[in-house]
Motif scaffolding. Structure first.
Motif, PDB file in Angstrom:
ATOM      1  N   LEU A 222       0.846  -1.189   0.000  1.00  0.00           N
ATOM      2  CA  LEU A 222       0.000   0.000   0.000  1.00  0.00           C
ATOM      3  C   LEU A 222       0.882   1.240   0.000  1.00  0.00           C
ATOM      4  O   LEU A 222       1.999   1.220   0.526  1.00  0.00           O
ATOM      5  N   ASP A 223       0.376   2.330  -0.570  1.00  0.00           N
ATOM      6  CA  ASP A 223       1.071   3.599  -0.471  1.00  0.00           C
ATOM      7  C   ASP A 223       1.059   4.050   0.981  1.00  0.00           C
ATOM      8  O   ASP A 223       0.021   4.071   1.635  1.00  0.00           O
ATOM      9  N   ARG A 224       2.227   4.429   1.478  1.00  0.00           N
ATOM     10  CA  ARG A 224       2.363   4.720   2.904  1.00  0.00           C
ATOM     11  C   ARG A 224       1.659   6.015   3.315  1.00  0.00           C
ATOM     12  O   ARG A 224       1.160   6.141   4.433  1.00  0.00           O
ATOM     13  N   ALA A 225       1.616   6.985   2.429  1.00  0.00           N
ATOM     14  CA  ALA A 225       1.031   8.276   2.779  1.00  0.00           C
ATOM     15  C   ALA A 225      -0.486   8.285   2.676  1.00  0.00           C
ATOM     16  O   ALA A 225      -1.162   8.963   3.457  1.00  0.00           O
ATOM     17  N   THR A 226      -1.036   7.498   1.734  1.00  0.00           N
ATOM     18  CA  THR A 226      -2.463   7.592   1.445  1.00  0.00           C
ATOM     19  C   THR A 226      -3.250   6.313   1.705  1.00  0.00           C
ATOM     20  O   THR A 226      -4.480   6.354   1.768  1.00  0.00           O
ATOM     21  N   GLY A 227      -2.575   5.174   1.795  1.00  0.00           N
ATOM     22  CA  GLY A 227      -3.270   3.903   1.920  1.00  0.00           C
ATOM     23  C   GLY A 227      -3.746   3.347   0.589  1.00  0.00           C
ATOM     24  O   GLY A 227      -4.432   2.314   0.559  1.00  0.00           O
ATOM     25  N   GLU A 228      -3.376   3.977  -0.528  1.00  0.00           N
ATOM     26  CA  GLU A 228      -3.797   3.489  -1.833  1.00  0.00           C
ATOM     27  C   GLU A 228      -3.305   2.059  -2.059  1.00  0.00           C
ATOM     28  O   GLU A 228      -2.138   1.738  -1.826  1.00  0.00           O
ATOM     29  N   PHE A 229      -4.206   1.194  -2.522  1.00  0.00           N
ATOM     30  CA  PHE A 229      -3.850  -0.186  -2.844  1.00  0.00           C
ATOM     31  C   PHE A 229      -2.965  -0.202  -4.079  1.00  0.00           C
ATOM     32  O   PHE A 229      -3.276   0.430  -5.094  1.00  0.00           O
TER      33      PHE A 229
END
Length: 578
Positions: free
Chosen positions: A359-366
């Motif tokens: 996941l993207d660490r800043a946004t939680g994007e999968f």
């Protein structure tokens, strides 16, 4: 003998008090030291706040590890033993079961001091596993831990004297601490298991001042009625929303100032017994990104709505990497990701399903996900939204209904930790090949039936090997190699010497070649290798330490291999080159 590794320490050694006695030579541990530890030290659960479980030490490597020898061993206290040595400036601090903390000379094993907490005699009436104590934290000149009787406490690192303690909960009200905290910018961050009798008030992640123990914030892991995501529990009253724990150790990004914590299953697990299979029951089985200063949930990602006791509280590894998932091996990929772009990510296997998520660490994007061991509970992931679809054939709709489920509540992955090595940018995971025939045992929630499930476990795949290690590229998600064996696998450690150290449920402790999984050295320690391995240096000499003992996960795995009969001795072992 402690080494002196700073100008301050040298000055303190030379200095003397007014009465002629030597001055204190203990150098306080700072946030800067925790964020970039000395290679000789192991200052927290997985050594660094990104939870890699990796050491930059190189003295022990592929060419000489075959000559590794035991230099000392020591018996540990009774109870379930899953401890991690904390090593600072030549002293090993070990969290024995039941809040027995010992300071040992890391080179010789000689006892320097011990702290033995007086615990209530009836703890076992309220917690299923009250003796587990996985790790300690260090800050300033104190060791910090959460106790079995629901206190936060600090010990003088020089003497073991109790410096302060703060009551967190009434232990009779369902908050259980099986893991210790981390220190993030002067804040003690701790999670806990929470039994149903504790209600959602026990299901919280907390922050305290590392100098005084003063509470700074607490964040619920169960959304309350009338609050954001509170309707994900339907119309269940708050007092019947149970058991979303965060019982392993979080990671921390000091630049984003985000704490990353994982959460567990609800009680009971089958959702038809709560508000129905269509609800999400946030924030169970999720990754939570929390603002370190306020505790606010900045983002969350739910990995799966769970019906089978497949918790997701395990280590979240933090790394900056190119993201180029290989569609030949990676099952679910976000089509919006530009292959090869660099991202700061949170990655690893967060839950018992054994599925790797990035996941993207800043946004939680999968970004991407893929299975490792056999699993049949997750059917699909929407690559754009990250939304998970549960396999409908794995769902329960009534009491007594049997389903064949892979893996079991043993995992897949469980609390035994993986490791991430920058040598090749590879993750290594200890996994189990397991399946079960499961059935719900109750039609409504009950504090007396924690998960509400009956299980009959078996070995998955070819029915022969329980344990496996899988090496997976952080960048592409490809499997680089697999190692399989009859006994279950336990926690791993990687080093700059090109090695992976890890043990199993039959007492074997091994060194593997990171490049191909070839076994380069092994020893039989006699009991399940239940603790987390570490490596450290004293006066320039590198050591490797690991502990053995009783563990629910190890005992569960060994029931699948009845011909393996290790003892259950709690001991710490330390090895070095001749």
């Amino acid at each position: 003998m402690r080494t002196c590794r700073s100008a301050l320490a040298i000055l303190l050694v030379v200095a003397a008090t007014a009465d002629g006695q030597p001055a204190d030579t203990f150098v306080p541990v700072t946030d800067a030291m925790l964020q970039k530890p000395d290679p000789a030290d192991w200052l927290m659960w997985r050594r660094t706040l990104d939870l890699w479980g990796y050491s930059p030490l190189t003295a022990i490597d592929r060419s000489n590890v075959g000559t590794l020898r035991m230099v000392w061993t020591r018996a540990l206290g009774p109870g379930i033993q899953e401890g991690t040595p904390l090593v600072y400036d030549g002293v090993m601090y070990f969290p024995n079961p039941s809040d027995l903390v010992q300071a040992l000379d890391a080179a010789t094993g000689d006892l320097e001091w011990e702290y033995r907490r007086s615990l209530p005699a009836d703890l076992g009436e309220y917690f299923p596993v009250p003796s587990i104590n996985r790790n300690l934290a260090i800050y300033g000149d104190t060791l910090i831990d959460t106790s079995s009787d629901d206190f936060l406490y600090a010990l003088d690192a020089r003497t073991g004297a109790l410096r302060w303690e703060v009551k967190l909960f009434d232990y009779k009200r369902g908050a259980q601490h099986t893991s210790g905290p981390i220190i993030a910018d002067g804040k003690i961050i701790s999670g806990r298991g929470c039994e149903p009798e504790g209600s959602p008030q026990a299901c919280v992640i907390m922050a305290h001042d590392a100098r005084t123990g003063r509470e700074l914030w607490q964040t619920r892991t169960i959304a309350a009625p009338g609050e954001p995501n509170g309707d994900s529990w339907g119309n269940l009253p708050d007092e019947e929303r149970w058991h979303v724990g965060s019982w392993l150790v979080p990671s921390y990004d000091p630049e984003l100032r985000l704490v990353f914590a994982g959460t567990s299953v609800t009680s009971p697990a089958p959702k038809f017994a709560l508000a129905g299979n269509e609800k999400k029951y946030l924030y169970h089985n999720s990754t939570l990104a929390l603002n370190v200063d306020t505790g606010k949930i900045v983002w969350y990602y739910q990995h799966i709505v769970d019906h089978w006791d497949l918790d997701h509280p395990f280590e979240r590894m933090l790394v900056e990497t190119a993201v180029a998932p290989d569609p030949a091996e990676v099952t679910w990929i976000n089509p919006r990701v530009r292959s090869g772009e660099r991202r700061k990510v949170v990655t690893g296997i967060p839950g018992k399903t054994g599925i790797v998520y990035t996941l993207d660490r800043a946004t939680g994007e999968f970004l991407w996900a893929r299975p490792t061991v056999q699993q049949n509970v997750l059917q699909s992931i929407d690559g754009v939204t990250g939304e998970v679809t549960v396999n409908p054939e794995a769902l329960f709709v009534e009491i007594g209904q049997e389903r064949h489920i892979c893996p079991t509540s043993l995992g897949g992955k469980n609390w035994p930790s993986g490791t991430l090595s920058p040598l090749g940018n590879v993750m290594f995971f200890p996994l189990q090949n397991t399946c079960t025939t499961a059935a719900p045992t109750l039609s409504r929630p009950s504090p007396d039936s924690l998960y509400g499930l009956r299980n009959s476990n078996e070995i998955a795949a070819n029915g022969k090997n329980v344990g496996t290690i899988q090496a997976i590229s952080v960048e592409t998600g490809r499997t680089l190699w697999k190692y399989e064996q009859r006994a279950g696998m336990m926690s791993l450690l990687s080093t700059a010497g090109g090695l992976i150290f890890g043990g199993d449920t039959n007492g074997r402790f091994r060194a593997f070649d990171q490049r191909n999984g070839r076994v380069l050295w092994e020893v039989n320690l006699g009991s399940p290798v239940s603790g987390y391995p570490v490596t450290f240096a004293v006066n320039g000499k590198q050591y490797v330490a690991v502990s053995t003992g009783s563990s629910l996960t190890a005992m569960g795995a060994n029931r699948l291999t009845p011909e393996l009969s290790p003892s259950l001795g709690n001991n710490v072992f330390v090895f070095a080159l001749p």
